[in-house]
Enzyme design. Structure first.
Site, PDB file in Angstrom:
ATOM      1  N   ASP A   1      -3.404  -0.517   3.344  1.00  0.00           N
ATOM      2  CA  ASP A   1      -4.425   0.309   3.585  1.00  0.00           C
ATOM      3  C   ASP A   1      -5.539  -0.208   3.794  1.00  0.00           C
ATOM      4  O   ASP A   1      -5.995  -1.360   3.546  1.00  0.00           O
ATOM      5  CB  ASP A   1      -4.689   1.325   2.455  1.00  0.00           C
ATOM      6  CG  ASP A   1      -3.622   2.294   2.235  1.00  0.00           C
ATOM      7  OD1 ASP A   1      -2.411   2.503   3.030  1.00  0.00           O
ATOM      8  OD2 ASP A   1      -3.703   3.098   1.492  1.00  0.00           O
TER       9      ASP A   1
ATOM     10  N   HIS B   1      -2.958  -3.696   0.477  1.00  0.00           N
ATOM     11  CA  HIS B   1      -4.236  -3.532   1.188  1.00  0.00           C
ATOM     12  C   HIS B   1      -4.423  -4.786   1.983  1.00  0.00           C
ATOM     13  O   HIS B   1      -4.415  -5.780   1.235  1.00  0.00           O
ATOM     14  CB  HIS B   1      -5.467  -3.225   0.240  1.00  0.00           C
ATOM     15  CG  HIS B   1      -5.381  -1.879  -0.517  1.00  0.00           C
ATOM     16  ND1 HIS B   1      -4.505  -1.913  -1.621  1.00  0.00           N
ATOM     17  CD2 HIS B   1      -6.003  -0.759  -0.055  1.00  0.00           C
ATOM     18  CE1 HIS B   1      -4.788  -0.515  -2.139  1.00  0.00           C
ATOM     19  NE2 HIS B   1      -5.550   0.158  -1.360  1.00  0.00           N
TER      20      HIS B   1
END
Length: 481
Positions: free
Chosen positions: A305, A447
């Site tokens: 992400d 992430h």
């Protein structure tokens, strides 16, 4: 992405409906955190021409986020080679806002449904010649009132100096400038004339409220005041635009150059940087479609992400290619606009590109129109970069409800393995979390904006491959089950 509620993404396959088309280009209207380009309750035009951030050499977007259940936040600001003093000013302000958010208000701030979030997003106003202008928009849902504020930052490449918004106006002309502002403000509903005189007469108060100024495409100067700056809070945000022919004589030398570069942009930006780092974009190409049958073998879907991040994502792509692994990237639109070449490289290597909103607001706090704006604008940026629109989205913080689902045709994706890599910036810890928790058909949340998370990937790939796992995209996992 809430960490206290983990729902497997495979449960969320419902068809959804689209309500609005993307309403702007790569820059568009000023980006209120999740407000679809609206400052206050009324629409306001963009003060400048549309800027293509991908044309800024060496641009790096500084991102940070947290999914801590009591303290969700997402922040971003640009770091441009040569404008280090301006970058330092933005960093200082962002860190100050984060400190305030975390201290006290963060732990207790809730509206009875979900913890309230902080979102700081950016818009590049001017990037031309020797002038750089940036607006930061802050939405602090724990703050009093609307919690919405904006501030512009300016860099003078000729002088090698950071300038505040008030630096656009010559010191000797500020009395005339302030008088013109007061004339236009007095008489407006909610504006208190006595309060206005007191605010403008005090140097500290004046600098605090005159912190968002930018030029319109025809050379006018747009001055924006946050809610409560020049009158009663109920009046909301207030904007005054002084026409170019009136304001030009009052501008500083830098202000005149900023005005000129807004109206007639130069073909490039040159802030005198001695070196603008360039990140080599990987050229890995996947060989054909993925024929992995997840009914017969153990599969896992790694998802990343908040990217792309210029250097971190490029390194990650190399790791994935070395192990012939595929992943799903849930990208932020503002980062896609800044680094479309990296997004193209993701897709070219056989990875899947998903939508993670434009600037990471809690979508459940927005109107249907604002939700659609966040997702549609990001999908348009992804399609412009790759030639293919996304089919999946990951709601920031994992926050999704019926209204969010009804605002888009994209299919939501959550996760069942949360690495909490935002909380533990240690590659070994992140790797061991995935290795210990991954199961057949798991969807793993990571992430690619964190170097330590990227550094954990080789160990994850080696260990799980040795255990018979295959790394596939979310859509492939769904399609083969």
């Amino acid at each position: 992405m809430r960490t206290h509620t983990l729902v497997p993404s495979l449960l969320l396959l419902g068809a959804l409906s689209l309500t609005a088309a993307c309403s702007s280009g790569s820059d568009g209207s000023p980006d209120v955190a999740g407000a679809g380009g609206r400052h206050g309750s009324a629409a306001t035009p963009s003060p400048v021409r549309s800027i293509d951030p991908s044309e800024i050499k060496g641009l790096r977007i500084v991102n940070d986020s947290s999914e801590q259940s009591s303290c969700p936040f997402a922040t971003s600001y640009p770091d441009v080679p040569g404008a280090e003093a301006m970058t330092a000013a933005m960093k200082k302000d962002v860190e100050k806002l984060l400190t305030g958010f975390r201290s006290g208000r963060c732990e207790g701030g809730t509206d009875g449904a979900r913890p309230l979030d902080l979102n700081i997003s950016h818009q590049i106003l001017v990037a031309s010649g020797d002038v750089l202008g940036v607006r930061l928009t802050t939405q602090d849902r724990n703050a009093a009132g609307s919690g919405l504020s904006t501030k512009t930052y300016w860099y003078d490449g000729k002088a090698g100096a950071y300038r505040t918004a008030l630096g656009l106006v010559a010191e000797g002309s500020r009395d005339a400038f302030l008088s013109a502002l007061k004339d236009r403000l007095k008489g407006r509903e909610g504006v208190d004339a006595a309060f206005l005189d007191d605010t403008f007469s005090d140097p500290a108060s004046r600098a605090a409220v005159l912190d968002d100024m930018a030029f319109t495409a025809d050379g006018g100067l747009r001055v924006a005041f946050d809610r409560g700056d020049v009158g009663v809070p109920a009046a909301g945000a207030v904007t005054v635009t002084l026409p170019g022919e009136e304001v030009t004589p009052w501008l500083s030398a830098f202000g005149k150059r900023a005005q000129r570069q807004t109206v007639t942009p130069s073909p490039s930006l040159d802030l005198g940087a001695t070196h603008a780092p360039t990140q080599a974009v990987p050229t890995h190409t996947a060989s054909g479609d993925d024929d992995t049958d997840c009914k017969k073998v153990r599969c896992v879907a790694l998802t990343f992400d908040d990217g792309p991040a210029a250097s971190e994502t490029a390194t990650l792509l190399t790791y994935l290619a070395q192990h012939k692994a595929r992943a799903t990237f849930f990208t932020l639109g503002q980062n896609v606009a800044a680094h479309p070449d990296v997004v193209r490289a993701e897709a070219r290597a056989g990875n899947e590109i998903g939508n993670h909103s434009w600037n990471h607001p809690d979508l459940t706090k927005l109107t249907p129109e604002q939700i659609a704006y966040q997702l549609n604008r990001t999908s348009a940026a992804i399609k412009a970069a790759t030639g293919k629109a996304p089919t999946l989205f990951r709601p920031p913080y994992g926050a999704v409800n019926a209204q969010v689902k009804a605002a888009t045709t994209l299919s939501p994706v959550l996760w069942d393995v949360d690495t909490e890599d935002w909380k533990y910036p240690d590659a070994g810890t992140v790797a061991q979390t995935v290795i210990a928790k991954a199961r057949r058909n798991s969807v793993v949340l990571m992430h690619d904006i964190h170097p330590t998370s990227v550094a954990a990937v080789p160990q994850i790939l080696r260990t799980l491959t040795a255990r018979g796992y295959h790394f596939v995209t979310v859509s492939h996992l769904r399609a083969t089950l």
